[in-house]
Design a protein around this motif. Structure first.
Motif, PDB file in Angstrom:
ATOM      1  N   PHE A   4       0.655  -1.194  -0.281  1.00  0.00           N
ATOM      2  CA  PHE A   4      -0.066   0.113   0.182  1.00  0.00           C
ATOM      3  C   PHE A   4       0.657   1.538  -0.200  1.00  0.00           C
ATOM      4  N   LYS A   5       0.374   2.469  -0.678  1.00  0.00           N
ATOM      5  CA  LYS A   5       0.917   3.541  -1.053  1.00  0.00           C
ATOM      6  C   LYS A   5       0.390   4.644  -0.169  1.00  0.00           C
ATOM      7  N   VAL A   6       0.817   5.893   0.242  1.00  0.00           N
ATOM      8  CA  VAL A   6       0.298   7.145   1.192  1.00  0.00           C
ATOM      9  C   VAL A   6      -0.720   7.660   0.027  1.00  0.00           C
ATOM     10  N   GLY A   7      -1.671   8.309  -0.028  1.00  0.00           N
ATOM     11  CA  GLY A   7      -2.476   8.109  -1.171  1.00  0.00           C
ATOM     12  C   GLY A   7      -3.233   7.813  -1.871  1.00  0.00           C
ATOM     13  N   GLN A   8      -3.247   6.456  -1.949  1.00  0.00           N
ATOM     14  CA  GLN A   8      -3.692   5.158  -2.516  1.00  0.00           C
ATOM     15  C   GLN A   8      -5.371   5.180  -1.875  1.00  0.00           C
ATOM     16  N   ILE A  11     -10.518  -0.085  -0.792  1.00  0.00           N
ATOM     17  CA  ILE A  11     -11.726  -0.707  -0.143  1.00  0.00           C
ATOM     18  C   ILE A  11     -11.625  -0.785   1.455  1.00  0.00           C
ATOM     19  N   TYR A  12     -12.562  -0.795   2.232  1.00  0.00           N
ATOM     20  CA  TYR A  12     -12.133  -1.545   3.501  1.00  0.00           C
ATOM     21  C   TYR A  12     -13.588  -2.288   4.010  1.00  0.00           C
ATOM     22  N   LYS A  13     -13.129  -3.244   4.066  1.00  0.00           N
ATOM     23  CA  LYS A  13     -14.826  -4.594   3.971  1.00  0.00           C
ATOM     24  C   LYS A  13     -15.374  -4.607   5.621  1.00  0.00           C
ATOM     25  N   ASN A  14     -16.145  -4.458   5.611  1.00  0.00           N
ATOM     26  CA  ASN A  14     -16.770  -3.989   7.556  1.00  0.00           C
ATOM     27  C   ASN A  14     -17.877  -4.581   7.295  1.00  0.00           C
ATOM     28  N   GLY A  15     -17.430  -6.291   7.497  1.00  0.00           N
ATOM     29  CA  GLY A  15     -18.920  -6.996   7.051  1.00  0.00           C
ATOM     30  C   GLY A  15     -18.909  -7.389   5.973  1.00  0.00           C
ATOM     31  N   LEU A  26       1.040   4.999   6.950  1.00  0.00           N
ATOM     32  CA  LEU A  26       1.065   3.570   6.654  1.00  0.00           C
ATOM     33  C   LEU A  26       2.245   3.067   8.179  1.00  0.00           C
ATOM     34  N   LYS A  27       1.589   2.179   8.704  1.00  0.00           N
ATOM     35  CA  LYS A  27       1.859   1.964  10.272  1.00  0.00           C
ATOM     36  C   LYS A  27       2.502  -0.026  10.374  1.00  0.00           C
ATOM     37  N   GLU A  28       3.000  -0.125  10.994  1.00  0.00           N
ATOM     38  CA  GLU A  28       3.942  -1.246  10.860  1.00  0.00           C
ATOM     39  C   GLU A  28       2.378  -2.808  10.430  1.00  0.00           C
ATOM     40  N   ASN A  45      -7.120  -2.318  10.394  1.00  0.00           N
ATOM     41  CA  ASN A  45      -5.915  -3.073  10.484  1.00  0.00           C
ATOM     42  C   ASN A  45      -5.555  -2.507   8.042  1.00  0.00           C
ATOM     43  N   TYR A  46      -4.360  -3.442   7.957  1.00  0.00           N
ATOM     44  CA  TYR A  46      -4.054  -3.931   6.193  1.00  0.00           C
ATOM     45  C   TYR A  46      -5.360  -5.143   6.499  1.00  0.00           C
ATOM     46  N   SER A  47      -5.305  -6.039   7.549  1.00  0.00           N
ATOM     47  CA  SER A  47      -6.215  -7.841   6.551  1.00  0.00           C
ATOM     48  C   SER A  47      -7.438  -7.327   6.148  1.00  0.00           C
TER      49      SER A  47
END
Length: 68
Positions: A4-8, A11-15, A26-28, A45-47
């Protein structure tokens, strides 16, 4: 870290729901992501994030309060 990159745009999947977001930093274990036009970003989270591979087709957005 991830690809992943800053500014990218992502999609966030929430259920059963999804949201479009823009990566602020970005963090670890995850990224801070803008999900609205305000300046506050939420740690995610990246997942739970999926890259948008054709984000070049999105010409404008106001995520994070800055028009791109």
């Amino acid at each position: 870290m991830t690809d992943f990159k800053v500014g990218q745009l992502v999609i966030y999947k929430n259920g059963d729901m999804v949201e479009i977001g823009k990566i602020k930093s970005l963090k670890e274990e995850g990224a801070f992501v803008y999900y609205h036009s305000g300046s506050t970003a939420a740690f995610t989270n990246y997942s739970l994030l999926l890259p948008i591979i054709n984000d070049y087709c999105i010409k404008k957005d106001i995520l994070g309060g800055v028009q791109a």
